[in-house]
Design an enzyme around this catalytic site. Sequence first.
Site, mmCIF file in Angstrom:
data_model
loop_
_atom_site.group_PDB
_atom_site.id
_atom_site.type_symbol
_atom_site.label_atom_id
_atom_site.label_comp_id
_atom_site.label_asym_id
_atom_site.label_seq_id
_atom_site.Cartn_x
_atom_site.Cartn_y
_atom_site.Cartn_z
ATOM 1 N N GLY A 80 0.814 -1.219 0.000
ATOM 2 C CA GLY A 80 0.000 0.000 0.000
ATOM 3 C C GLY A 80 0.842 1.260 0.000
ATOM 4 O O GLY A 80 2.077 1.211 0.091
ATOM 5 N N THR A 140 -9.460 0.845 2.960
ATOM 6 C CA THR A 140 -9.284 2.301 2.992
ATOM 7 C C THR A 140 -10.260 3.067 2.099
ATOM 8 O O THR A 140 -10.111 4.280 1.939
ATOM 9 C CB THR A 140 -7.830 2.677 2.592
ATOM 10 O OG1 THR A 140 -7.540 2.093 1.317
ATOM 11 C CG2 THR A 140 -6.836 2.174 3.613
ATOM 12 N N ASP A 156 -7.875 9.820 11.585
ATOM 13 C CA ASP A 156 -8.568 10.993 12.131
ATOM 14 C C ASP A 156 -10.088 10.860 12.008
ATOM 15 O O ASP A 156 -10.833 11.582 12.675
ATOM 16 C CB ASP A 156 -8.102 12.268 11.403
ATOM 17 C CG ASP A 156 -8.292 12.201 9.897
ATOM 18 O OD1 ASP A 156 -8.242 11.081 9.328
ATOM 19 O OD2 ASP A 156 -8.488 13.255 9.271
ATOM 20 N N TYR A 183 -16.407 3.639 7.810
ATOM 21 C CA TYR A 183 -14.939 3.537 7.801
ATOM 22 C C TYR A 183 -14.376 3.978 9.152
ATOM 23 O O TYR A 183 -13.545 3.282 9.744
ATOM 24 C CB TYR A 183 -14.367 4.409 6.674
ATOM 25 C CG TYR A 183 -12.860 4.564 6.733
ATOM 26 C CD1 TYR A 183 -12.006 3.540 6.316
ATOM 27 C CD2 TYR A 183 -12.278 5.747 7.218
ATOM 28 C CE1 TYR A 183 -10.630 3.683 6.384
ATOM 29 C CE2 TYR A 183 -10.905 5.888 7.285
ATOM 30 C CZ TYR A 183 -10.079 4.863 6.866
ATOM 31 O OH TYR A 183 -8.717 5.006 6.938
ATOM 32 N N LYS A 200 -12.313 1.679 11.811
ATOM 33 C CA LYS A 200 -10.945 1.995 12.268
ATOM 34 C C LYS A 200 -10.915 2.048 13.798
ATOM 35 O O LYS A 200 -9.986 1.544 14.422
ATOM 36 C CB LYS A 200 -10.448 3.321 11.674
ATOM 37 C CG LYS A 200 -10.202 3.317 10.175
ATOM 38 C CD LYS A 200 -9.182 2.287 9.716
ATOM 39 C CE LYS A 200 -7.772 2.567 10.213
ATOM 40 N NZ LYS A 200 -6.810 1.567 9.645
HETATM 41 N N1 NAP Z 1 -4.895 7.355 3.047
HETATM 42 C C1 NAP Z 1 -5.221 8.201 4.040
HETATM 43 O O1 NAP Z 1 -5.484 9.381 3.810
HETATM 44 C C2 NAP Z 1 -5.244 7.717 5.459
HETATM 45 C C3 NAP Z 1 -5.603 8.614 6.470
HETATM 46 C C4 NAP Z 1 -5.596 8.182 7.812
HETATM 47 C C5 NAP Z 1 -5.233 6.884 8.102
HETATM 48 N N2 NAP Z 1 -4.914 6.036 7.101
HETATM 49 C C6 NAP Z 1 -4.545 4.654 7.459
HETATM 50 O O2 NAP Z 1 -3.222 4.426 7.026
HETATM 51 C C7 NAP Z 1 -3.045 3.044 6.743
HETATM 52 C C8 NAP Z 1 -2.417 2.893 5.378
HETATM 53 O O3 NAP Z 1 -3.303 3.436 4.413
HETATM 54 P P1 NAP Z 1 -2.878 3.673 2.887
HETATM 55 O O4 NAP Z 1 -3.302 5.033 2.543
HETATM 56 O O5 NAP Z 1 -1.480 3.234 2.667
HETATM 57 O O6 NAP Z 1 -3.899 2.665 2.178
HETATM 58 P P2 NAP Z 1 -3.698 1.687 0.952
HETATM 59 O O7 NAP Z 1 -2.755 2.255 -0.035
HETATM 60 O O8 NAP Z 1 -5.087 1.314 0.511
HETATM 61 O O9 NAP Z 1 -2.990 0.447 1.632
HETATM 62 C C9 NAP Z 1 -3.687 -0.554 2.304
HETATM 63 C C10 NAP Z 1 -3.056 -1.860 1.884
HETATM 64 O O10 NAP Z 1 -3.695 -2.933 2.586
HETATM 65 C C11 NAP Z 1 -3.765 -4.003 1.694
HETATM 66 N N3 NAP Z 1 -4.739 -5.004 2.085
HETATM 67 C C12 NAP Z 1 -6.073 -4.994 1.891
HETATM 68 N N4 NAP Z 1 -6.607 -6.118 2.342
HETATM 69 C C13 NAP Z 1 -5.593 -6.880 2.848
HETATM 70 C C14 NAP Z 1 -5.515 -8.138 3.463
HETATM 71 N N5 NAP Z 1 -6.609 -8.883 3.663
HETATM 72 N N6 NAP Z 1 -4.301 -8.582 3.855
HETATM 73 C C15 NAP Z 1 -3.193 -7.854 3.670
HETATM 74 N N7 NAP Z 1 -3.204 -6.640 3.095
HETATM 75 C C16 NAP Z 1 -4.401 -6.162 2.689
HETATM 76 C C17 NAP Z 1 -4.121 -3.383 0.379
HETATM 77 O O11 NAP Z 1 -3.854 -4.267 -0.656
HETATM 78 P P3 NAP Z 1 -4.688 -4.159 -2.050
HETATM 79 O O12 NAP Z 1 -4.241 -2.876 -2.646
HETATM 80 O O13 NAP Z 1 -4.250 -5.378 -2.782
HETATM 81 O O14 NAP Z 1 -6.131 -4.139 -1.653
HETATM 82 C C18 NAP Z 1 -3.218 -2.170 0.380
HETATM 83 O O15 NAP Z 1 -1.962 -2.479 -0.190
HETATM 84 C C19 NAP Z 1 -4.442 2.421 6.889
HETATM 85 O O16 NAP Z 1 -4.545 1.857 8.167
HETATM 86 C C20 NAP Z 1 -5.372 3.602 6.778
HETATM 87 O O17 NAP Z 1 -6.592 3.370 7.427
HETATM 88 C C21 NAP Z 1 -4.898 6.404 5.785
#
Ligand code: NAP
Length: 284
Positions: free
Chosen positions: A10, A62, A102, A125, A129
Amino acid sequence: MKLLVTGAGGMLGQEVAAAARRAGHGVVALARAHLDVTRTDLVRRRFDAERPDAVINCAAYTNVDGAEEDRALAFALNGEAPAAVAAAAAEVDAAVLHVSSDYVFDGRKGEPYVESDATAPLSVYGESKLAGEEPTAAANRRHFVVRSAWLFGLGGPNFVDTMLRLGREREEVRVVDDQVGSPTSCVDLAEALVRLVATDHYGLHHVAGGGACSWAELAAETFRQAELGCRVTPITTAEMGRPAPRPAYSALDSERPETPRLRPWPEALAAYLAARTEREGAIA
Ligand SMILES: NC(=O)c1ccc[n+]([C@@H]2O[C@H](COP(=O)([O-])OP(=O)(O)OC[C@H]3O[C@@H](n4cnc5c(N)ncnc54)[C@H](OP(=O)(O)O)[C@@H]3O)[C@@H](O)[C@H]2O)c1
């Protein structure tokens, strides 16, 4: 130390693995294809084989709007899987760092949220979380739960990239101006997580880019720094009409002196734009 990263494919996971390697740690980076975090049996077996010192869990569901329809999957991935990962880490005596959001807040505070503020998610969502936080803490004494926000990074689709694409195609974009948050560089967050997980400052931490702005302000600053002439027309959340409700104000701050602080978001944005330019040069 030996760090195991789940969800390593991710946007954040890629940067965490890279930051851990830069810091000189041994790294086992497992994307979804290598380890499905919902398969508790596989998670336990893999942790037992790898024997990491710490696990950083970047796997998550996400899709904020998608979760409104896909409640079961959002809770399985964001609620149940983090607890299972934390428990499996505890079994091999590894610390665990879980990333939260957040969006666990309702946005009514009107000033930056700190760790002791009451949660009240508005969306599925956000609920999912929040559902991962307490069970993670209960399952592993050596736990870190890190809430962050509004991520941008080279490894995945994000708001800044969308604005850069639209800014090149159009003369004007309409962007929501009544949601305020803390834009956060995945590189900065990843480095902070790798530093934090090597400490014994367990518990809840808020780690996000310094300062706060609205999405419209983030778009305008992106265009200014990228020297794109595109105009930003502010609109309301109601005009945007997205399925999931979002907090009107979800900037994060920390009340814990030991929590890593990140640089102001406009500086981090400049570094991100420079990294994008460098990557485009490398590809061309
Ligand atoms: N993006 C934001 O603005 C934001 C804000 C606050 C917090 N966060 C948190 O930050 C963290 C990282 O988010 P990100 O932005 O990097 O999201 P992301 O790019 O969607 O990364 C999430 C990863 O989890 C993988 N995944 C999904 N299902 C899975 C499973 N069953 N087993 C193993 N891996 C799995 C996804 O793989 P696939 O791509 O193959 O589905 C993806 O690579 C998350 O906890 C998110 O809630 C994000």
